[in-house]
Design an enzyme around this catalytic site. Structure first.
Site, PDB file in Angstrom:
ATOM      1  N   LYS A 174      -2.390  -2.233   8.048  1.00  0.00           N
ATOM      2  CA  LYS A 174      -3.554  -1.701   8.756  1.00  0.00           C
ATOM      3  C   LYS A 174      -3.635  -2.285  10.158  1.00  0.00           C
ATOM      4  CE  LYS A 174      -6.434  -0.681   4.725  1.00  0.00           C
ATOM      5  NZ  LYS A 174      -7.728  -0.923   4.046  1.00  0.00           N
TER       6      LYS A 174
ATOM      7  N   ARG B 164       0.184  -2.411  -6.819  1.00  0.00           N
ATOM      8  CA  ARG B 164      -0.214  -3.472  -5.883  1.00  0.00           C
ATOM      9  C   ARG B 164      -1.135  -4.475  -6.572  1.00  0.00           C
ATOM     10  NH1 ARG B 164      -0.997  -4.555  -0.290  1.00  0.00           N
ATOM     11  NH2 ARG B 164      -3.154  -4.927   0.370  1.00  0.00           N
TER      12      ARG B 164
ATOM     13  N   ARG C 124       0.866  -1.169   0.000  1.00  0.00           N
ATOM     14  CA  ARG C 124       0.000   0.000   0.000  1.00  0.00           C
ATOM     15  C   ARG C 124       0.911   1.230   0.000  1.00  0.00           C
ATOM     16  NH1 ARG C 124      -2.112  -3.437   4.133  1.00  0.00           N
ATOM     17  NH2 ARG C 124      -4.198  -4.246   3.632  1.00  0.00           N
TER      18      ARG C 124
ATOM     19  N   HIS D  27      -4.012  -9.097   3.728  1.00  0.00           N
ATOM     20  CA  HIS D  27      -5.474  -9.117   3.814  1.00  0.00           C
ATOM     21  C   HIS D  27      -5.929 -10.086   4.898  1.00  0.00           C
ATOM     22  CE1 HIS D  27      -5.875  -7.807  -0.664  1.00  0.00           C
ATOM     23  NE2 HIS D  27      -5.735  -6.780   0.144  1.00  0.00           N
TER      24      HIS D  27
ATOM     25  N   HIS E 149      -1.761   2.219  -6.143  1.00  0.00           N
ATOM     26  CA  HIS E 149      -2.483   0.963  -5.925  1.00  0.00           C
ATOM     27  C   HIS E 149      -2.452   0.077  -7.170  1.00  0.00           C
ATOM     28  CE1 HIS E 149      -5.315  -1.710  -3.960  1.00  0.00           C
ATOM     29  NE2 HIS E 149      -5.961  -1.772  -5.098  1.00  0.00           N
TER      30      HIS E 149
ATOM     31  N   TYR F  85      -8.920  -8.151  -5.565  1.00  0.00           N
ATOM     32  CA  TYR F  85      -7.752  -7.481  -6.129  1.00  0.00           C
ATOM     33  C   TYR F  85      -7.018  -8.320  -7.170  1.00  0.00           C
ATOM     34  CZ  TYR F  85      -8.096  -3.832  -2.608  1.00  0.00           C
ATOM     35  OH  TYR F  85      -8.515  -2.783  -1.845  1.00  0.00           O
TER      36      TYR F  85
END
Length: 305
Positions: free
Chosen positions: A175, A249, A151, A272, A246, A281
């Site tokens: 995250k 990615r 990211r 994830h 992105h 994705y």
């Protein structure tokens, strides 16, 4: 203490809950509370106490979001934040029943953004002017984005102490402050080492010495600057696709999947929590897949006709 002060105290506690117990970043906490502000404003206009909210009230709020033209994806994000808030109220015993439990989000189709071919990625990197002060840094940035599937926030916050280049790994903080080890390619390692040869020639402010990618202002590079670098390179080579950090990615994950990598391994590398997110994705080139089936399936073999 009046009702307005009570509500304010609850929201302060909710912010603390998101930051300390849920380990969310400050940006995510701000997004959640901003979404909650929309509900509070709606309830104020409807003269409804937040502790008395019903499922019907929330469904009317959701309908109001649709009526004012908010995109379904943004609606879903707002309603997710609302559910989080009422879950907090429930576990803290402010309410006895969660009115958002049966609140449905709008259906969102899976959007597959543009991906870059390996040739397009090479063209972007080759378009970088390495004679400039930032040229080698920008090469290292793009190679790291593509090599590791990061990211943009993870790239901007990457630190020298997180690099294990001899072992071929980097440590990434994603995250919720969750850390993961990600393999890094020999090409990206080479570009980072080349960048380090001149990295110390410019200004680096004392508290930013451990950050890998430094801006001309002596701080770690910003998300906006990475967007700008990529946009400028895309314009330079005449690339018509709509791309962002992105995109690298997404291309990373797609190329791995097409090359035969296990989806679970890709999930781990992307950081994830849900395999479902990884599937969004990544996608397979359907034309190539169809050609493979036509070529190899026994029912398509001319000898069987």
């Amino acid at each position: 203490m009046n009702k307005q002060e009570v509500d304010k105290q609850i929201i302060i506690k909710y912010r603390q809950y998101l930051k300390l117990e849920k380990s969310l970043s400050e940006n995510t906490v701000m997004a959640y509370t901003s979404d909650l502000d929309k509900l509070i404003q709606y309830l104020k206009e409807e003269n409804i106490n937040i502790m008395d909210v019903s499922l019907d009230d929330l469904e009317n709020f959701a309908a109001d979001l649709r009526d004012i033209g908010i995109h379904p994806r943004s609606q879903a994000r707002i309603l997710s934040g609302i559910r989080s808030f009422f879950h907090f109220l429930l576990i803290e015993d402010y309410i006895q029943q969660d009115p958002s439990e049966l609140l449905e989000s709008p259906q969102i189709g899976k959007h597959l953004p543009d991906i870059l071919s390996v040739e397009e990625i090479d063209n972007l990197i080759n378009a970088i002017d390495r004679s400039t002060k930032e040229g080698q840094r920008n090469c290292a940035i793009l190679e790291t984005l593509y090599s590791c599937g990061l990211r943009v926030s993870e790239l901007c916050n990457l630190k020298i102490s997180d690099l294990y280049l001899d072992e071929g790994f980097i440590k990434v903080e994603g995250k919720g402050s969750k850390q993961r080890l990600v393999p890094i390619s020999p090409k990206a390692i080479k570009e980072i080492k080349n960048y380090f040869l001149t990295r110390g020639d410019g200004l680096i402010k004392p508290e930013f010495e451990d950050y890998v990618f430094i801006s001309r202002f002596g701080k770690n590079i910003s998300r906006i600057m990475v967007f700008h670098i990529i946009k400028e390179l895309a314009d330079k080579i005449g690339l018509k696709k709509s791309i962002s950090p992105h995109t690298f990615r997404h291309s990373f994950a797609t190329h791995l999947l097409e090359g035969g990598a296990n989806l679970r391994a890709i999930q781990c590398m992307l950081g994830h929590e849900s395999i479902g997110t990884t599937e969004i994705y990544t996608h397979i080139d359907r034309v190539r897949l169809r050609d493979e089936i036509i070529c190899h399936h026994p029912r398509n073999n001319k000898k069987s006709l």
